[in-house]
Structure formats: structure tokens, C-alpha cells
Design a protein around this motif. Structure first.
Motif, PDB file in Angstrom:
ATOM      1  N   GLY A  16     -31.664 -31.602  18.431  1.00  0.00           N
ATOM      2  CA  GLY A  16     -32.031 -30.177  18.347  1.00  0.00           C
ATOM      3  C   GLY A  16     -32.943 -29.858  17.186  1.00  0.00           C
ATOM      4  N   THR A  17     -33.322 -30.874  16.462  1.00  0.00           N
ATOM      5  CA  THR A  17     -34.216 -30.626  15.319  1.00  0.00           C
ATOM      6  C   THR A  17     -35.471 -31.466  15.448  1.00  0.00           C
ATOM      7  OG1 THR A  17     -33.263 -32.368  13.950  1.00  0.00           O
ATOM      8  CG2 THR A  17     -32.211 -30.177  13.834  1.00  0.00           C
ATOM      9  N   LEU A  18     -36.471 -31.047  14.689  1.00  0.00           N
ATOM     10  CA  LEU A  18     -37.742 -31.775  14.625  1.00  0.00           C
ATOM     11  C   LEU A  18     -38.113 -32.015  13.159  1.00  0.00           C
ATOM     12  CD1 LEU A  18     -40.028 -29.755  17.114  1.00  0.00           C
ATOM     13  CD2 LEU A  18     -38.791 -31.870  17.586  1.00  0.00           C
ATOM     14  N   VAL A  19     -38.859 -33.054  12.996  1.00  0.00           N
ATOM     15  CA  VAL A  19     -39.489 -33.264  11.690  1.00  0.00           C
ATOM     16  C   VAL A  19     -40.984 -33.268  11.944  1.00  0.00           C
ATOM     17  CG1 VAL A  19     -39.840 -34.874   9.768  1.00  0.00           C
ATOM     18  CG2 VAL A  19     -37.553 -34.602  10.753  1.00  0.00           C
ATOM     19  N   LEU A  20     -41.721 -32.425  11.170  1.00  0.00           N
ATOM     20  CA  LEU A  20     -43.150 -32.280  11.425  1.00  0.00           C
ATOM     21  C   LEU A  20     -43.985 -33.003  10.378  1.00  0.00           C
ATOM     22  CD1 LEU A  20     -43.582 -28.497  12.398  1.00  0.00           C
ATOM     23  CD2 LEU A  20     -43.224 -30.464  13.874  1.00  0.00           C
TER      24      LEU A  20
ATOM     25  N   PRO B  70     -39.522 -25.538   7.309  1.00  0.00           N
ATOM     26  CA  PRO B  70     -38.160 -25.916   7.658  1.00  0.00           C
ATOM     27  C   PRO B  70     -37.320 -24.659   7.952  1.00  0.00           C
ATOM     28  CG  PRO B  70     -38.874 -27.193   5.781  1.00  0.00           C
ATOM     29  CD  PRO B  70     -39.931 -26.161   6.045  1.00  0.00           C
ATOM     30  N   GLY B  71     -36.572 -24.732   9.051  1.00  0.00           N
ATOM     31  CA  GLY B  71     -35.734 -23.601   9.427  1.00  0.00           C
ATOM     32  C   GLY B  71     -36.344 -22.793  10.563  1.00  0.00           C
ATOM     33  N   ASP B  72     -37.673 -22.935  10.736  1.00  0.00           N
ATOM     34  CA  ASP B  72     -38.340 -22.184  11.805  1.00  0.00           C
ATOM     35  C   ASP B  72     -37.912 -22.755  13.169  1.00  0.00           C
ATOM     36  OD1 ASP B  72     -39.593 -20.790   9.865  1.00  0.00           O
ATOM     37  OD2 ASP B  72     -41.582 -21.733  10.115  1.00  0.00           O
ATOM     38  N   GLU B  73     -37.903 -21.900  14.132  1.00  0.00           N
ATOM     39  CA  GLU B  73     -37.603 -22.311  15.511  1.00  0.00           C
ATOM     40  C   GLU B  73     -38.921 -22.465  16.259  1.00  0.00           C
ATOM     41  OE1 GLU B  73     -34.677 -22.912  17.057  1.00  0.00           O
ATOM     42  OE2 GLU B  73     -33.460 -22.516  15.251  1.00  0.00           O
ATOM     43  N   VAL B  74     -39.076 -23.587  16.957  1.00  0.00           N
ATOM     44  CA  VAL B  74     -40.302 -23.774  17.742  1.00  0.00           C
ATOM     45  C   VAL B  74     -39.924 -24.308  19.128  1.00  0.00           C
ATOM     46  CG1 VAL B  74     -41.866 -24.206  15.816  1.00  0.00           C
ATOM     47  CG2 VAL B  74     -40.586 -26.106  16.804  1.00  0.00           C
ATOM     48  N   ALA B  75     -40.814 -24.080  20.067  1.00  0.00           N
ATOM     49  CA  ALA B  75     -40.617 -24.616  21.414  1.00  0.00           C
ATOM     50  C   ALA B  75     -41.486 -25.830  21.585  1.00  0.00           C
ATOM     51  CB  ALA B  75     -40.989 -23.556  22.443  1.00  0.00           C
ATOM     52  N   LEU B  76     -40.941 -26.877  22.224  1.00  0.00           N
ATOM     53  CA  LEU B  76     -41.686 -28.103  22.477  1.00  0.00           C
ATOM     54  C   LEU B  76     -41.347 -28.571  23.888  1.00  0.00           C
ATOM     55  CD1 LEU B  76     -43.427 -30.536  21.556  1.00  0.00           C
ATOM     56  CD2 LEU B  76     -41.343 -31.559  20.630  1.00  0.00           C
ATOM     57  N   LEU B  77     -42.409 -28.593  24.711  1.00  0.00           N
ATOM     58  CA  LEU B  77     -42.270 -29.031  26.099  1.00  0.00           C
ATOM     59  C   LEU B  77     -41.134 -28.288  26.800  1.00  0.00           C
ATOM     60  CD1 LEU B  77     -42.775 -32.883  25.523  1.00  0.00           C
ATOM     61  CD2 LEU B  77     -44.439 -31.259  26.435  1.00  0.00           C
ATOM     62  N   GLY B  78     -41.088 -26.965  26.530  1.00  0.00           N
ATOM     63  CA  GLY B  78     -40.150 -26.088  27.219  1.00  0.00           C
ATOM     64  C   GLY B  78     -38.769 -26.071  26.603  1.00  0.00           C
ATOM     65  N   ARG B  79     -38.586 -26.737  25.495  1.00  0.00           N
ATOM     66  CA  ARG B  79     -37.267 -26.746  24.884  1.00  0.00           C
ATOM     67  C   ARG B  79     -37.382 -26.277  23.446  1.00  0.00           C
ATOM     68  NH1 ARG B  79     -32.978 -31.658  24.396  1.00  0.00           N
ATOM     69  NH2 ARG B  79     -31.501 -30.423  23.150  1.00  0.00           N
ATOM     70  N   SER B  80     -36.309 -25.601  22.981  1.00  0.00           N
ATOM     71  CA  SER B  80     -36.338 -25.013  21.642  1.00  0.00           C
ATOM     72  C   SER B  80     -35.745 -25.999  20.621  1.00  0.00           C
ATOM     73  CB  SER B  80     -35.545 -23.697  21.638  1.00  0.00           C
ATOM     74  OG  SER B  80     -35.546 -23.152  20.355  1.00  0.00           O
ATOM     75  N   PHE B  81     -36.430 -26.080  19.493  1.00  0.00           N
ATOM     76  CA  PHE B  81     -35.977 -26.951  18.381  1.00  0.00           C
ATOM     77  C   PHE B  81     -36.058 -26.170  17.072  1.00  0.00           C
ATOM     78  CE2 PHE B  81     -37.432 -29.948  21.570  1.00  0.00           C
ATOM     79  CZ  PHE B  81     -36.481 -30.966  21.538  1.00  0.00           C
ATOM     80  N   ARG B  82     -35.204 -26.621  16.130  1.00  0.00           N
ATOM     81  CA  ARG B  82     -35.287 -26.077  14.778  1.00  0.00           C
ATOM     82  C   ARG B  82     -36.001 -27.128  13.899  1.00  0.00           C
ATOM     83  NH1 ARG B  82     -32.275 -26.890  10.395  1.00  0.00           N
ATOM     84  NH2 ARG B  82     -30.699 -27.995  11.612  1.00  0.00           N
ATOM     85  N   ILE B  83     -36.893 -26.652  13.088  1.00  0.00           N
ATOM     86  CA  ILE B  83     -37.625 -27.582  12.197  1.00  0.00           C
ATOM     87  C   ILE B  83     -36.703 -27.945  11.047  1.00  0.00           C
ATOM     88  CG2 ILE B  83     -39.617 -27.871  10.680  1.00  0.00           C
ATOM     89  CD1 ILE B  83     -41.119 -25.932  12.546  1.00  0.00           C
ATOM     90  N   ALA B  84     -36.348 -29.230  10.990  1.00  0.00           N
ATOM     91  CA  ALA B  84     -35.427 -29.688   9.939  1.00  0.00           C
ATOM     92  C   ALA B  84     -36.190 -30.031   8.645  1.00  0.00           C
ATOM     93  CB  ALA B  84     -34.656 -30.918  10.415  1.00  0.00           C
ATOM     94  N   LYS B  85     -37.402 -30.502   8.792  1.00  0.00           N
ATOM     95  CA  LYS B  85     -38.107 -31.001   7.602  1.00  0.00           C
ATOM     96  C   LYS B  85     -39.605 -31.088   7.881  1.00  0.00           C
ATOM     97  CE  LYS B  85     -37.987 -35.069   4.564  1.00  0.00           C
ATOM     98  NZ  LYS B  85     -37.433 -36.426   4.430  1.00  0.00           N
ATOM     99  N   CYS B  86     -40.409 -30.851   6.886  1.00  0.00           N
ATOM    100  CA  CYS B  86     -41.866 -31.077   7.002  1.00  0.00           C
ATOM    101  C   CYS B  86     -42.250 -32.154   5.980  1.00  0.00           C
ATOM    102  CB  CYS B  86     -42.630 -29.783   6.731  1.00  0.00           C
ATOM    103  SG  CYS B  86     -42.257 -28.481   7.905  1.00  0.00           S
TER     104      CYS B  86
ATOM    105  N   LYS C  39     -49.544 -33.653  24.816  1.00  0.00           N
ATOM    106  CA  LYS C  39     -50.087 -32.306  24.560  1.00  0.00           C
ATOM    107  C   LYS C  39     -48.897 -31.418  24.214  1.00  0.00           C
ATOM    108  CE  LYS C  39     -53.724 -29.523  25.090  1.00  0.00           C
ATOM    109  NZ  LYS C  39     -55.038 -29.735  24.466  1.00  0.00           N
ATOM    110  N   TRP C  40     -49.008 -30.645  23.132  1.00  0.00           N
ATOM    111  CA  TRP C  40     -47.964 -29.681  22.772  1.00  0.00           C
ATOM    112  C   TRP C  40     -48.426 -28.361  23.371  1.00  0.00           C
ATOM    113  CZ3 TRP C  40     -46.236 -28.459  17.044  1.00  0.00           C
ATOM    114  CH2 TRP C  40     -45.094 -27.657  17.057  1.00  0.00           C
ATOM    115  N   PRO C  41     -47.978 -28.094  24.575  1.00  0.00           N
ATOM    116  CA  PRO C  41     -48.564 -26.970  25.297  1.00  0.00           C
ATOM    117  C   PRO C  41     -48.334 -25.629  24.599  1.00  0.00           C
ATOM    118  CG  PRO C  41     -46.637 -27.851  26.451  1.00  0.00           C
ATOM    119  CD  PRO C  41     -46.906 -28.775  25.336  1.00  0.00           C
ATOM    120  N   GLU C  42     -47.169 -25.494  23.966  1.00  0.00           N
ATOM    121  CA  GLU C  42     -46.864 -24.203  23.342  1.00  0.00           C
ATOM    122  C   GLU C  42     -47.793 -23.931  22.169  1.00  0.00           C
ATOM    123  OE1 GLU C  42     -44.700 -26.471  24.108  1.00  0.00           O
ATOM    124  OE2 GLU C  42     -43.079 -25.638  25.297  1.00  0.00           O
TER     125      GLU C  42
END
Lengths: 419, 231
Positions: A164-168, A180-196, A129-132
Motif C-alpha cells: 500500500g505504499t510507494l517509494v519515489l 511522504p504521506g501524500d496519497e497518489v493513484a498508480l494504475l488505478g490503485r491508491s498508494f501512500r508515499i512512504a519515502k522519497c 506509463k503512469w497514466p494518472e
């Protein structure tokens, strides 16, 4: 006065009889040539059709081969190696294993002399579950390729996700308006979106890729993975899965190996099927053409002699009619001292001229036909022309032989007697 | 119409009998005896008329004498040659050289010109200067201006004169004529008969089958046949 001039004068005088003979020979020659040229035309068409089909098949096969090669490169004979004791029905139903195995297995595998697998990619996958964002997503922790020790290290086939990055996946990025470039929180931790990723039409569209170590941390599975993705298997036999299982089992006893993608296999099988179908179609075409040719040969085998015999019979009839018409003339010539062989020669010469004129007429028509693209190609050899030029007069002479002999042998007194 | 002259003196006068027949017999289908035990002899200079009722065997006798039909028995001798001891081809060659034949109908080749009809005689035996001789003969017979005409363009008399020229082309010793005046008017008939007379006078012999009393009277001798025999 020569015998030839007598014959030519008589031909000019009785044009109808002569022309009927010429037409008969011309028709026979055209018919015989037509069957021969028709068979040759058939062979040319067959060659052209089969050649075109073979070329098209080869082109299609090359294309499929290329596609297979590309798909093999992209997908390999990709396999997943799952932990010992994993219920495979669960893997099939949810798409990943619930059990884990040590990440060190990958290194064990890489350090072995495994020859069937080219690339090793450990991963940890779990639906969470992506609670955020209040979404259920498939979380996939990945790392770059683990170099196989006994080979030269290669560039990883897939790019590792930087820490520190995510790919969506497409659906997540689109529905959540993330870029890409947006900051998101996942399971209480912050990540930068590297690529969609672009849309793939699969579960990938609701997946999130992140660095394996971070995934292990987020999922409380430090040093654990639940699958090793092995790409590009080099299998000598068709039973590639068996080969891989055999080799992996020796290195990682208890693990389970399944093929993840059947697309490559399907394509390879499609290619083989297409190849077999093309070969079958080609064979069917060749069989059809051969059957058609055999039919035409059979037709030619009886039609040509029949037409030749018909023409000969017609010439025999015309010559007999000519003899009947000229009985008094023959008697007169005999009374003048003209010998029987000369009378015979006169009638045979007339038949030979008929044959020659028939060949000339047929040849002229064939030459004219050559200029018409609608008609068959006239490609008779010099020797065939020679056979026609000698054969037709010869057959005409044979046809005229009996009536000519009758003219030469009949008692001249019978021809002249009238008291 | 002026009588034509035949300007040749070619005949071998040493043979006493140019043609002789001995005991000739000819039957058809073993039922009809057309010629029965006929013997005759024609000497140089003779112009003989053979007459008799239709079907009495006159034409058959003529055919036998020309070697055109083979007798059942008997022989024919021409200038000392037994005609029927020769092969068919040699008999034809002998006929070409020594016998001229004229029919009631001229029997010209319908597709050939007048000149070519006369030259048809060279089909059997070639002859030097044939064209000149044929032209001369035709001119002598009053046909000098008809050389290129086709037979259908000629009258019956003219056709018969062409046939006469053809028969005389090789200067035959024997001239056999089968009712040559049967289809002619009196002028043309007279012309043909005069030609025969001239031929005989120059040492040849003529045997003419005829029904015509006038023609018979023109001959130097007349032979009558009845039922295949000479009366």
C-alpha cells in the motif's frame, strides 16, 4: 730552552706561514667532514622522505581499503540473475529483462547450499506509463531479503516496501511535488508515499518502488519476477563472476548471471592501481635517492683524498718555504751542537701543531655550524673526532717530512759558508 | 766601554793541544780545492788569527775544525777525540760541549729574546742553572738590561755580544770565530777581541778568521792562508 718553546716562538714570529698551513688543514678537514656529514644528511632526508611517503601511502591505502570495504558492503559484488532465454542486449539497453521466471526460484536458491552469495532479493521491474500523472516510470517491485536457509537469517539489507505504499525517486517527487504521506493513484490503485529518495543522478530518480506482490498484480505477472539481485558475493578468486555462474548454474540451470555494478571493482582496481603507483613512486624515489647518494659517494671518494693531498702538498710547500727562510738559523743551531734528529723534530712538531690547530679551527667552525639550522647537522662520533685530531697532525707531519728531512740532512757548512 | 770579564775558570789545562788538524783537504764539486793539506795545532791559551784573501778557504777550514763539514782527507782531533770518527750526532754533542762558534753576522734567532738566544745553547746540551748562567754572562758582557729584547732591537755590536755569550755558554775549550768584528765599530770590536783574549788567558784557545789588521794584532799568533794552504 726547550725545543717546543723554540717551535712556538718561531710560529709566533712567522704567523703568516703558520696560518696558511692552519687554513689549509681546516679547509681539508671541513671538506672531508662535509662530505661525510653530507652523506649522513642525505641518508636522513632519504629516510624521512621514504618514511613520509610510506606513511602517506599506507594511510591512503587504508582509506581506499575502507572505501572498498564499505562499497563492497553497500554494493557487494552485486549480480543479477536473469531468466532463461533472456536477450541480454535487451537488458543492457533497457535496464531490465522482458522475460520472467518464477518467484520460487529465489526460494530454491535460498534453500540450496549456495556459498558465494550472501543476500538474495527478488524483483520485478518494468518501464510503464503512469497514466494518472502522464509520466513514464520504472516500476520496481521488491520484497525483503530471502533468508538463505543454511545460514542464520539476517536482517534484510534493504527495507521492504510496505504493501500500500510507494517509494519515489527524486525527480518524480520533485517534478510532481509529491511528499511522504501524500496519497497518489498508480494504475488505478491508491498508494501512500512512504519515502522519497534523495537525488541519485541515475534512472533511480524516475523509479517507483512498491511491494513485489502488488507489482506482480499491477503488471499481471502473478508469482513472476524478472531478476534476482544477489548481494555480497564471497569469491575466493579474481574470476568471481565465473564462480557465481558456476554455482548458480548448478541450482538454476539456464539462468544468466551478470555483474550489475562495476563501481566496487573499479574502486578495488583503483586501489590496487594506487597501491602499485605508490609502490612504484616509492621505488623511484628510493632509486633516485640511491643514485644521488652513489653520485655523492663517488664525489667524496675522489674529492676527500684530493683535498687531503692538496692540503698536504700545500703544507709541504709551506714547510719547504719555512726551511728555505731558516737555512742560516738551522746552520747556527747545528753549529751550536743541535743534532739532526732534533732539527727534524722541530720541523715535524711545527707541522703537527699546524695540523692540530687546523683541526681545532675546523672543529670550532663545525660547532658553530651546529647552531645554525640552515647548515647540516654535525653528528660526528667521539672516535671520528679522535681520528680527525690524530689524523690531521699525522698527515701534516707526513707532508712536512721531506722538507724537514732536507733541513736536518743538509750539510751545515753549506748553510753557513759565505767566503 | 769597559772590557767585560769572563768569570769562569773551567778549562782543562792538561791537554797540550786542544785542537789539531792533520792534512785536511776539502774540495767542492771536484773542481775547487778550498782547503789543501792543512795541518795546524792550537794549544791552550792561544789566540790565533787566521787571515788571507777572500775565497782562500778560511771559513771552510773553520767549518772543518768545528766538524760542520767533513774533509775529503785528513783528520781533526779535539781533546784527543778524532772528530770524524764519531757519528754525526756524537760529533754534534762534542761540538756542543767543546766548541763555541761565532759568525760575522751574529746569526741570532730573530724570534727569541736576548736571554733565550743564549739559552738556545741548551737545545744541544742541557745545563743546570742555565738561566742564571746565561743572565750572568749577558750581564758580564754589558747586556744585563737587554735580556728581554729581541735581536732587531739591538745594535750590531750588542748582537755580536749576545752571540759571544751564546758561544761561551758551555765553557768551550775551543772558540772559533768567523770574522767576528767584520760588522762592528771599533769599540765593539775591541770588546769582542778582549773577550777572546780573556778566554785564551783562562786556558781556552781561540781561532779567529779576520781581514782586519787590528784584530790580527790582538791575536797572539797569526796564520795566513792562500789558495787553500797555510802560507
Amino acid at each position: 730552552m726547550s725545543l717546543l718553546s723554540l717551535v712556538l716562538q718561531e710560529i709566533r714570529h712567522r704567523k703568516g706561514n703558520f696560518l696558511l698551513g692552519v687554513l689549509s688543514v681546516a679547509i681539508a678537514v671541513l671538506c672531508i667532514c662535509g662530505t661525510v656529514l653530507g652523506l649522513r644528511s642525505h641518508d636522513r632526508v632519504t629516510e624521512s622522505l621514504t618514511g613520509a611517503m610510506e606513511a602517506a601511502t599506507q594511510k591512503e591505502m587504508a582509506k581506499l581499503e575502507d572505501e572498498i570495504r564499505k562499497s563492497m558492503k553497500g554494493l557487494g559484488f552485486n549480480i543479477f540473475i536473469y531468466p532463461d532465454g533472456q536477450d541480454m542486449s535487451e537488458v543492457y539497453s533497457q535496464g531490465y529483462a522482458s522475460k520472467t521466471m518464477p518467484e520460487s526460484y529465489v526460494q530454491t536458491l535460498a534453500d540450496s547450499n549456495i556459498v558465494v552469495v550472501n543476500h538474495l532479493l527478488p524483483q520485478l521491474t518494468k518501464k510503464v506509463k503512469w497514466p494518472e500523472r502522464e509520466r513514464t516510470v520504472l516500476l520496481i517491485g521488491v520484497r525483503g531479503e530471502v533468508p538463505i536457509a543454511h545460514r542464520d537469517p539476517k536482517k534484510p539489507l534493504i527495507e521492504p516496501v510496505e504493501p500500500g505504499t510507494l517509494v519515489l525517486g527524486y525527480e518524480l517527487a520533485k517534478s510532481l511535488s509529491l511528499n511522504p504521506g501524500d496519497e497518489v493513484a498508480l494504475l488505478g490503485r491508491s498508494f501512500r508515499i512512504a519515502k522519497c529518495h534523495p537525488e541519485r543522478g541515475s534512472i533511480d530518480d524516475i523509479s517507483i518502488w512498491l511491494n513485489l506482490a502488488e507489482a506482480q498484480h499491477l503488471l499481471d505477472a502473478e508469482g513472476q519476477i524478472n531478476a534476482i539481485l544477489a548481494l555480497e558475493c564471497n569469491c575466493a578468486s579474481l574470476d568471481r563472476l565465473g564462480e557465481i555462474r558456476k554455482e548458480v548454474a548448478q541450482i538454476l540451470p539456464g539462468t544468466q548471471v551478470i555483474e550489475t555494478e562495476s563501481k566496487a571493482l573499479a574502486r578495488a582496481e583503483a586501489r590496487n592501481l594506487a597501491s602499485r603507483t605508490a609502490k612504484t613512486q616509492l621505488a623511484a624515489l628510493q632509486a633516485d635517492r640511491a643514485s644521488l647518494r652513489a653520485g655523492r659517494e663517488r664525489l667524496a671518494a675522489w674529492l676527500s683524498p684530493l683535498v687531503a693531498l692538496g692540503s698536504m702538498a700545500w703544507i709541504a710547500f709551506l714547510t719547504f718555504s719555512n726551511v728555505r727562510e731558516r737555512l742560516t738559523e738551522i746552520g747556527t743551531l747545528r753549529a751550536l751542537g743541535v743534532t739532526s734528529p732534533k732539527i727534524l723534530t722541530a720541523f715535524l712538531s711545527r707541522a703537527a701543531i699546524t695540523g692540530l690547530a687546523g683541526v681545532a679551527l675546523a672543529s670550532a667552525l663545525l660547532v658553530i655550524a651546529q647552531f645554525s639550522p640552515e647548515l647540516i647537522q654535525v653528528n660526528l662520533t667521539a672516535s671520528e673526532w679522535l681520528i680527525l685530531a690524530t689524523g690531521a697532525p699525522l698527515l701534516a707531519c707526513i707532508a712536512a717530512w721531506l722538507p724537514a728531512l732536507h733541513a736536518a740532512a743538509t750539510d751545515p757548512a753549506q748553510l753557513l759558508r759565505h767566503d | 766601554m769597559p772590557l767585560p770579564l769572563i768569570p769562569h775558570s773551567y778549562l782543562d789545562m792538561t791537554d797540550l793541544a786542544v785542537i789539531s788538524a792533520n792534512n785536511l783537504m776539502k774540495r767542492y764539486n771536484d773542481r775547487v780545492t778550498a782547503v789543501n793539506a792543512v795541518s795546524l795545532k792550537l794549544e791552550p791559551g792561544e789566540f790565533v788569527a787566521l787571515h788571507g784573501p777572500s775565497g782562500c778557504g778560511k771559513s771552510t777550514l773553520l767549518m772543518l775544525l768545528a766538524g760542520l763539514a767533513r774533509p775529503d782527507t785528513g783528520s781533526v782531533t779535539i781533546s784527543g777525540n778524532d772528530l770524524f770518527s764519531l757519528s754525526a750526532n756524537n760529533r754534534a754533542k762534542l761540538r756542543a760541549r767543546h766548541i763555541g762558534f761565532i759568525f760575522q753576522d751574529a746569526n741570532l734567532l730573530p724570534y727569541s729574546s736576548v736571554l733565550e738566544n743564549v739559552l738556545a745553547a741548551t737545545l744541544a746540551t742541557p745545563r743546570a742553572n742555565a738561566r742564571e748562567r746565561a743572565t750572568q754572562l749577558l750581564s758580564d758582557l754589558g747586556l744585563g738590561d737587554r735580556l728581554t729584547h729581541k735581536p732587531r732591537e739591538l745594535s750590531a755590536g750588542e748582537q755580536q755580544r749576545v752571540a759571544l755569550a751564546r758561544a761561551l755558554f758551555h765553557e768551550p775549550k775551543v772558540l772559533l770565530a768567523d770574522e767576528p768584528t767584520g760588522n762592528l765599530d771599533s769599540d765593539n770590536a775591541a770588546l769582542v777581541l778582549a773577550s777572546f783574549r780573556t778566554h785564551a788567558d783562562r786556558g781556552g784557545c781561540v781561532l779567529m778568521v779576520t781581514h782586519d789588521a787590528t784584530a790580527r794584532m790582538a791575536a797572539s799568533r797569526a796564520i795566513e792562508m792562500k789558495s787553500g794552504v797555510i802560507a
